[in-house]
Design a protein around this motif. Structure first.
Motif, PDB file in Angstrom:
ATOM      1  N   GLU A   1     -11.996  -0.375  14.320  1.00  0.00           N
ATOM      2  CA  GLU A   1     -13.305   0.030  13.812  1.00  0.00           C
ATOM      3  C   GLU A   1     -13.144   1.013  12.659  1.00  0.00           C
ATOM      4  O   GLU A   1     -12.134   1.724  12.569  1.00  0.00           O
ATOM      5  N   ALA A   2     -14.160   1.092  11.802  1.00  0.00           N
ATOM      6  CA  ALA A   2     -14.070   1.885  10.580  1.00  0.00           C
ATOM      7  C   ALA A   2     -13.770   3.353  10.848  1.00  0.00           C
ATOM      8  O   ALA A   2     -13.035   3.999  10.095  1.00  0.00           O
ATOM      9  N   HIS A   3     -14.338   3.897  11.932  1.00  0.00           N
ATOM     10  CA  HIS A   3     -14.121   5.324  12.194  1.00  0.00           C
ATOM     11  C   HIS A   3     -12.657   5.636  12.495  1.00  0.00           C
ATOM     12  O   HIS A   3     -12.222   6.784  12.392  1.00  0.00           O
ATOM     13  N   MET A   4     -11.877   4.604  12.835  1.00  0.00           N
ATOM     14  CA  MET A   4     -10.470   4.823  13.181  1.00  0.00           C
ATOM     15  C   MET A   4      -9.581   5.021  11.959  1.00  0.00           C
ATOM     16  O   MET A   4      -8.477   5.536  12.065  1.00  0.00           O
ATOM     17  N   TYR A   5     -10.058   4.584  10.791  1.00  0.00           N
ATOM     18  CA  TYR A   5      -9.231   4.738   9.597  1.00  0.00           C
ATOM     19  C   TYR A   5      -9.950   5.410   8.434  1.00  0.00           C
ATOM     20  O   TYR A   5      -9.311   5.894   7.489  1.00  0.00           O
ATOM     21  N   ALA A   6     -11.273   5.479   8.483  1.00  0.00           N
ATOM     22  CA  ALA A   6     -12.019   5.963   7.309  1.00  0.00           C
ATOM     23  C   ALA A   6     -12.612   7.355   7.478  1.00  0.00           C
ATOM     24  O   ALA A   6     -13.245   7.864   6.546  1.00  0.00           O
ATOM     25  N   SER A   7     -12.412   8.002   8.633  1.00  0.00           N
ATOM     26  CA  SER A   7     -13.013   9.330   8.857  1.00  0.00           C
ATOM     27  C   SER A   7     -12.631  10.299   7.755  1.00  0.00           C
ATOM     28  O   SER A   7     -13.487  10.963   7.161  1.00  0.00           O
TER      29      SER A   7
ATOM     30  N   LEU B   1      -1.736  -9.093   8.243  1.00  0.00           N
ATOM     31  CA  LEU B   1      -0.507  -9.357   9.014  1.00  0.00           C
ATOM     32  C   LEU B   1      -0.294  -8.358  10.151  1.00  0.00           C
ATOM     33  O   LEU B   1       0.667  -8.484  10.913  1.00  0.00           O
ATOM     34  N   THR B   2      -1.167  -7.360  10.258  1.00  0.00           N
ATOM     35  CA  THR B   2      -0.937  -6.287  11.230  1.00  0.00           C
ATOM     36  C   THR B   2      -1.680  -6.513  12.546  1.00  0.00           C
ATOM     37  O   THR B   2      -2.678  -7.224  12.607  1.00  0.00           O
ATOM     38  N   ASP B   3      -1.161  -5.845  13.595  1.00  0.00           N
ATOM     39  CA  ASP B   3      -1.920  -5.715  14.836  1.00  0.00           C
ATOM     40  C   ASP B   3      -2.602  -4.348  14.798  1.00  0.00           C
ATOM     41  O   ASP B   3      -2.575  -3.664  13.768  1.00  0.00           O
ATOM     42  N   PHE B   4      -3.204  -3.923  15.907  1.00  0.00           N
ATOM     43  CA  PHE B   4      -3.967  -2.675  15.933  1.00  0.00           C
ATOM     44  C   PHE B   4      -3.109  -1.476  15.519  1.00  0.00           C
ATOM     45  O   PHE B   4      -3.463  -0.728  14.598  1.00  0.00           O
ATOM     46  N   GLU B   5      -1.959  -1.301  16.194  1.00  0.00           N
ATOM     47  CA  GLU B   5      -1.093  -0.156  15.891  1.00  0.00           C
ATOM     48  C   GLU B   5      -0.527  -0.247  14.483  1.00  0.00           C
ATOM     49  O   GLU B   5      -0.412   0.763  13.779  1.00  0.00           O
ATOM     50  N   GLY B   6      -0.180  -1.455  14.066  1.00  0.00           N
ATOM     51  CA  GLY B   6       0.369  -1.647  12.728  1.00  0.00           C
ATOM     52  C   GLY B   6      -0.635  -1.284  11.645  1.00  0.00           C
ATOM     53  O   GLY B   6      -0.281  -0.693  10.615  1.00  0.00           O
ATOM     54  N   ALA B   7      -1.903  -1.631  11.876  1.00  0.00           N
ATOM     55  CA  ALA B   7      -2.946  -1.319  10.897  1.00  0.00           C
ATOM     56  C   ALA B   7      -3.141   0.192  10.778  1.00  0.00           C
ATOM     57  O   ALA B   7      -3.240   0.734   9.669  1.00  0.00           O
ATOM     58  N   LEU B   8      -3.166   0.885  11.921  1.00  0.00           N
ATOM     59  CA  LEU B   8      -3.326   2.343  11.886  1.00  0.00           C
ATOM     60  C   LEU B   8      -2.167   2.999  11.147  1.00  0.00           C
ATOM     61  O   LEU B   8      -2.361   3.928  10.349  1.00  0.00           O
ATOM     62  N   LYS B   9      -0.956   2.507  11.395  1.00  0.00           N
ATOM     63  CA  LYS B   9       0.215   3.060  10.710  1.00  0.00           C
ATOM     64  C   LYS B   9       0.143   2.774   9.208  1.00  0.00           C
ATOM     65  O   LYS B   9       0.501   3.616   8.381  1.00  0.00           O
ATOM     66  N   PHE B  10      -0.337   1.582   8.856  1.00  0.00           N
ATOM     67  CA  PHE B  10      -0.466   1.228   7.440  1.00  0.00           C
ATOM     68  C   PHE B  10      -1.401   2.208   6.731  1.00  0.00           C
ATOM     69  O   PHE B  10      -1.087   2.712   5.651  1.00  0.00           O
ATOM     70  N   PHE B  11      -2.556   2.480   7.350  1.00  0.00           N
ATOM     71  CA  PHE B  11      -3.520   3.404   6.734  1.00  0.00           C
ATOM     72  C   PHE B  11      -2.947   4.816   6.638  1.00  0.00           C
ATOM     73  O   PHE B  11      -3.212   5.532   5.671  1.00  0.00           O
ATOM     74  N   ARG B  12      -2.162   5.189   7.636  1.00  0.00           N
ATOM     75  CA  ARG B  12      -1.639   6.554   7.686  1.00  0.00           C
ATOM     76  C   ARG B  12      -0.464   6.776   6.744  1.00  0.00           C
ATOM     77  O   ARG B  12      -0.338   7.837   6.135  1.00  0.00           O
ATOM     78  N   VAL B  13       0.399   5.758   6.605  1.00  0.00           N
ATOM     79  CA  VAL B  13       1.673   5.951   5.888  1.00  0.00           C
ATOM     80  C   VAL B  13       1.760   5.132   4.598  1.00  0.00           C
ATOM     81  O   VAL B  13       1.876   5.691   3.498  1.00  0.00           O
TER      82      VAL B  13
END
Length: 281
Positions: A121-127, A175-187
């Motif tokens: 969800e957007a709040h997980m990466y866009a806050s 190409l990402t799963d949930f954890e992979g997407a969060l890591k992509f946004f973070r790093v």
């Protein structure tokens, strides 16, 4: 006195720790940044100091004296509407997340569908994008462009930049799963824009996206209608518990992002010093 003095002091040391102007504890940069954040927290009692606000104040300080930086911060918070995102349990912020997801549905339908499938969800990466106006994670030359655009066009440019980031990252994110997407946004995402050429292309894309205010208003009405329906169907105690849980999760996520950012900047600084020492030898 500011009731948030300890939070401000903690954040000052983590704001651009590798930047020459802000790196020294007790230096001119940290002193000015502390004074601006503390003054704002006293000036605006309803909002006070919000985590990450120091990054926006620091960006302004790099362009003007502290009195002017404080005045521009007040202008952005009040007249440009940034403070609305922090009010009423972040209700307006969550409306922005809904609007972003609806824009994704229109502009990047395949990525929108993928995020649904992996429950992202957007709040997980866009806050942090919204609350700090992109100042906390991205290189300063890119941040300066974003703030210029915001001051010229208004706070809705956040959607242009957010959509630009998502569009240019679509192939990787699919190409990402949930954890992979969060890591992509973070790093990976912030690293991509260490290239000034990539940052320039992103800003050109963001400026080319035509997002009408009429459409944003329509999505805002949809959100409030949806919230009203939820409120009518939901038990008040359950709603309170859900809102409380949502706020705790958002706070923990911002804390973690700030810690990660500070660690990354300090690590980069140490590595750079070692490289310089090796060159001198």
């Amino acid at each position: 006195e500011s009731p948030q003095d300890s939070a401000i002091t903690r954040d000052i040391n983590r704001t651009f720790p590798a930047h020459d102007y802000f790196k020294d504890t007790g230096g001119d940069g940290q002193d000015s940044l502390y004074k601006i954040c503390k003054a704002y927290s006293v000036y605006d009692e309803e909002i006070g100091y919000c985590q990450g606000q120091s990054f926006l104040a620091a960006v302004l300080l790099l362009h003007m004296p502290e009195e002017q930086a404080f005045s521009v911060l007040v202008k952005i918070m009040f007249d440009y509407g940034l403070r609305e995102l922090f009010k009423q349990n972040f209700e307006d912020l969550h409306c922005k997340f809904y609007q972003l997801e609806r824009l994704m549905q229109e502009y990047i339908a395949d990525l929108y569908t993928h995020f649904l499938e992996i429950s992202l969800e957007a709040h997980m990466y866009a806050s942090q994008w919204f609350l700090t106006l992109f100042t906390a994670k991205f290189p300063l030359y890119m941040v300066f462009h974003i703030i210029d655009l915001l001051l010229c066009e208004g706070i809705s440019v956040i959607f242009n930049v957010a959509l630009g980031l998502l569009k240019t990252s679509k192939d990787d994110l699919l190409l990402t799963d949930f954890e992979g997407a969060l890591k992509f946004f973070r790093v990976q995402l912030p690293k991509r824009y260490r290239s000034e050429d990539n940052a320039k292309k992103l800003m050109e894309l963001a400026c080319s996206l035509k997002i009408s205010q009429k459409k944003l208003k329509k999505y805002e009405r949809e959100y409030h209608m949806m919230r009203e329906q939820q409120a009518q169907q939901e038990d008040p105690v359950e709603r309170f518990e859900r809102e409380n849980r949502r706020l705790q999760e958002a706070n923990m996520r911002l804390e973690q992002e700030n810690d990660d950012l500070a660690h990354e900047l300090v690590t980069s600084k140490i590595a750079l010093r070692k490289d310089l020492d090796n060159v001198r030898e």
